[in-house]
Write a protein that holds these residues in place. Structure first.
Motif, PDB file in Angstrom:
ATOM      1  N   GLY A 181      25.457  40.278  75.669  1.00 10.16           N
ATOM      2  CA  GLY A 181      24.717  40.611  76.663  1.00 10.16           C
ATOM      3  C   GLY A 181      24.602  42.012  76.719  1.00 10.16           C
ATOM      4  N   SER A 182      24.360  42.764  75.719  1.00 10.20           N
ATOM      5  CA  SER A 182      23.989  44.153  75.740  1.00 10.20           C
ATOM      6  C   SER A 182      22.722  44.631  76.165  1.00 10.20           C
ATOM      7  N   ALA A 186      19.045  43.507  74.434  1.00  6.59           N
ATOM      8  CA  ALA A 186      17.768  43.115  75.225  1.00  6.59           C
ATOM      9  C   ALA A 186      16.671  44.098  75.079  1.00  6.59           C
ATOM     10  N   GLU A 193      23.968  41.233  68.127  1.00  3.17           N
ATOM     11  CA  GLU A 193      25.380  41.210  68.796  1.00  3.17           C
ATOM     12  C   GLU A 193      26.373  40.786  67.821  1.00  3.17           C
TER      13      GLU A 193
END
Length: 318
Positions: A181-182, A186, A193
């Motif tokens: 979820g970095s 994004a 990831e």
């Protein structure tokens, strides 16, 4: 002090939420352990990294293919990161010329703070997206270029800023981080990831995260070079023989590729100006040095294609 406290508190909260920054209470007494036990712990931790990379192989492969396509048109591979991540990028870029005979500037490593940051931290450099934009502007990005932002946390402003600037400029973008979820993933077209989990030493992302980055960068540069015809099978035929070890390796590679005797190998290397790929073509294609050079130029440097076009190619030699 009051004005900086909210920002500090927000950053601390962000770090505490990251897998790479997680505290492991079961290791709180590690400094009391015998050295061999600590070494066994580290070795066990390192074994988890390849599995974390394996879980992202389809994403890595897609990013490699997209990059190779652009580099075949003359694009560059540009790494951008801070601290350990930046050093990994600079290291990978610096190894491409002697390993694959890449042109100067074909693979570039940018580290926040410039070359000085390879040895010591440059205060504030990693926190500047503007610095990343300036570094990339100096390179005059094109749509055929690829920018790989590297950050263990996935939130480093320099790496995120590099990807955002590159994407706005029309370049291909890859974001390599070690947390899910970095922001970096994004921001990039290809978000990778690789999550190897909390470190042995809390916050020391030069450990598993650094190893994960090294493994992925090895894949990116190596497989791209395979796709660009820099190898013949698994032989490194585009190496630059800049020292005695590499000169000996050149002769061994020609021998492995052709099975020719030493005197024929020496003659071929002389005719080819020391170029391994050309020497192999001289032997297997039964052509002279200038003809080998011309065939390779027409084939875009791909030895297999050049061999197919050589009138004297011995199929058994392949």
């Amino acid at each position: 002090m009051t004005s900086t406290t909210p920002a500090y508190g927000e950053l601390r909260a962000q770090l505490e939420a990251l897998t790479t920054e997680a505290f492991r209470p079961e290791l709180a007494e590690i400094d009391r352990l015998p050295t061999l036990d600590i070494a066994r712990l580290m070795n066990g931790e390192d074994r988890t990294v390849p599995d974390a990379v394996a879980a992202r192989l389809p994403l890595i492969a897609a990013a490699i293919d997209a990059t190779a396509e652009r580099m075949a048109r003359g694009g560059r591979l540009i790494y951008a990161g801070a601290g350990t991540a930046g050093r990994m990028g600079v290291l990978d870029a610096s190894e491409c010329p002697p390993t694959f005979n890449t042109e100067p500037g074909q693979v570039v490593g940018l580290i926040a703070g410039g070359p000085e940051a390879m040895l010591r931290a440059v205060e504030g450099a990693e926190d500047s997206a503007e610095l990343a934009a300036a570094d990339l502007t100096a390179l005059a990005l094109t749509p055929d270029d690829t920018v790989v932002g590297i950050s263990a946390s996935g939130r480093t402003p320099y790496a995120v800023g590099a990807v955002e600037h590159a994407r706005a400029a029309g370049a291909l973008t890859i974001g390599l981080s070690c947390n899910a979820g970095s922001a970096l993933a994004a921001a990039a077209e290809h978000g990778i990831e690789v999550v190897p989990g909390p470190e042995l030493l809390t916050g020391s992302t030069r450990l598993k995260a650094g190893t994960a980055q090294k493994l992925v960068l090895n894949m990116i540069s190596t497989i791209i070079m395979i796709r660009l015809g820099k190898t013949y099978g698994n032989l490194m035929v585009d190496l630059r023989a800049s020292n005695e070890k590499l000169r000996a390796r050149s002769r061994r590679i020609v021998s492995l590729a052709t099975g020719a005797p030493d005197d024929e190998i020496e003659a071929a290397l002389t005719a080819a100006g020391g170029e391994v790929k050309n020497a192999i073509l001289v032997i297997l294609g039964a052509v002279d040095g200038p003809t080998a050079e011309g065939l390779l130029r027409k084939s875009g440097g791909r030895l297999r294609d050049a061999l197919d076009a050589a009138p004297g190619t011995d199929p058994a030699g392949e």
